[in-house]
Design a protein around this motif. Sequence first.
Motif, PDB file in Angstrom:
ATOM      1  N   UNK A 123    -132.608  -2.807  96.562  1.00  0.00           N
ATOM      2  CA  UNK A 123    -132.331  -4.291  96.401  1.00  0.00           C
ATOM      3  C   UNK A 123    -133.421  -5.329  96.665  1.00  0.00           C
ATOM      4  N   UNK A 124    -133.023  -6.522  96.437  1.00  0.00           N
ATOM      5  CA  UNK A 124    -134.207  -7.423  96.322  1.00  0.00           C
ATOM      6  C   UNK A 124    -134.649  -7.814  97.519  1.00  0.00           C
ATOM      7  N   UNK A 165    -132.339   0.678 100.210  1.00  0.00           N
ATOM      8  CA  UNK A 165    -133.550  -0.023 100.767  1.00  0.00           C
ATOM      9  C   UNK A 165    -133.971  -1.211  99.947  1.00  0.00           C
ATOM     10  N   UNK A 166    -134.976  -1.991 100.481  1.00  0.00           N
ATOM     11  CA  UNK A 166    -135.547  -3.111  99.537  1.00  0.00           C
ATOM     12  C   UNK A 166    -136.608  -2.700  98.666  1.00  0.00           C
ATOM     13  N   UNK A 167    -136.731  -3.629  97.821  1.00  0.00           N
ATOM     14  CA  UNK A 167    -137.957  -3.502  96.993  1.00  0.00           C
ATOM     15  C   UNK A 167    -139.550  -3.224  97.584  1.00  0.00           C
ATOM     16  N   UNK A 168    -139.621  -3.957  98.506  1.00  0.00           N
ATOM     17  CA  UNK A 168    -140.679  -3.727  99.365  1.00  0.00           C
ATOM     18  C   UNK A 168    -140.987  -2.650  99.900  1.00  0.00           C
ATOM     19  N   UNK A 169    -139.874  -1.815 100.377  1.00  0.00           N
ATOM     20  CA  UNK A 169    -139.911  -0.530 100.898  1.00  0.00           C
ATOM     21  C   UNK A 169    -140.067   0.508 100.034  1.00  0.00           C
ATOM     22  N   UNK A 170    -139.739   0.430  98.708  1.00  0.00           N
ATOM     23  CA  UNK A 170    -139.694   1.276  97.686  1.00  0.00           C
ATOM     24  C   UNK A 170    -141.052   1.348  97.187  1.00  0.00           C
ATOM     25  N   UNK A 171    -141.806   0.031  97.251  1.00  0.00           N
ATOM     26  CA  UNK A 171    -143.142   0.318  96.455  1.00  0.00           C
ATOM     27  C   UNK A 171    -143.929   1.678  97.008  1.00  0.00           C
ATOM     28  N   UNK A 172    -144.342   2.208  95.844  1.00  0.00           N
ATOM     29  CA  UNK A 172    -145.228   3.254  96.059  1.00  0.00           C
ATOM     30  C   UNK A 172    -144.541   4.779  96.026  1.00  0.00           C
ATOM     31  N   UNK A 195    -142.022  -9.564  89.423  1.00  0.00           N
ATOM     32  CA  UNK A 195    -142.779  -8.274  89.831  1.00  0.00           C
ATOM     33  C   UNK A 195    -142.161  -7.336  90.559  1.00  0.00           C
ATOM     34  N   UNK A 196    -141.117  -8.053  91.396  1.00  0.00           N
ATOM     35  CA  UNK A 196    -140.327  -7.186  92.207  1.00  0.00           C
ATOM     36  C   UNK A 196    -139.290  -6.365  91.404  1.00  0.00           C
ATOM     37  N   UNK A 197    -138.704  -6.982  90.418  1.00  0.00           N
ATOM     38  CA  UNK A 197    -137.974  -6.089  89.410  1.00  0.00           C
ATOM     39  C   UNK A 197    -138.538  -5.090  88.782  1.00  0.00           C
TER      40      UNK A 197
END
Length: 234
Positions: A123-124, A165-172, A195-197
């Motif tokens: 999520x965002x 989870x959020x996008x930030x926590x999903x990165x990587x 970039x988030x999406x």
Amino acid sequence: MAEQADPEYKAVTLVGDIAQKLHNGQTIDIQSCFPNRKIPFIQLTDNLRQLESPVLALFSHIFRNYFQTEKIELSSQLLSSIQSIKNLVSPEIYHCKTQKELDLKIIELVVSSRERQTLAIILPSNEFAKKLHERVKTRLDEDFIDHRFSEKNVDLSKRFIKHFMSILNAKGLEFDTVILPYLEGYDLKNKSDINKLYVGITRAKKRLIILRTKENELFSNVLSNFEFELNRIK
């Protein structure tokens, strides 16, 4: 870094995806780090995470190109993969008229997901993820689904848990199936939200599901471009 490199070469190789910058709301300007020096760029065209599901890779490619001024050509590897695979898996797009309908759809998707495949509902923001998880967790418990709200780092040793989870926590990270609710939670006129999406879309390895409660003209344009390109390639 360039000044500290071997004096014979003064060479630094930077590898990354500038379309995945999520912090500070600023763009990346690599050239400014190397004043008075021309920096060569090698453009990598494919999302390697998604090459086993080449239509998802194509969708990521079209999404990125739509919001960038530079046209990135499709690789021959991606083209041949799309043309050679019989059962192509496209992104799934659902329009939910209400929040309740969206919650029920997410429950349905999570419950029906394959047991030994990784899945994340991304999520965002953490706030979005926590509220959604609170609303659906009772129903998921009733169906004996192992789930959690992953506010910080994901425990990858428990990879088959269904993560909210959020996008930030999903990165990587990467998951077999990614569900992206609340498309309307991204302002696609804002570089940071684009970039988030994009990061959310590129977490999916095998299945990508996008849920929206409102229409978005820019995203509809991306879908039209994607469908046109896919039909042209096939």
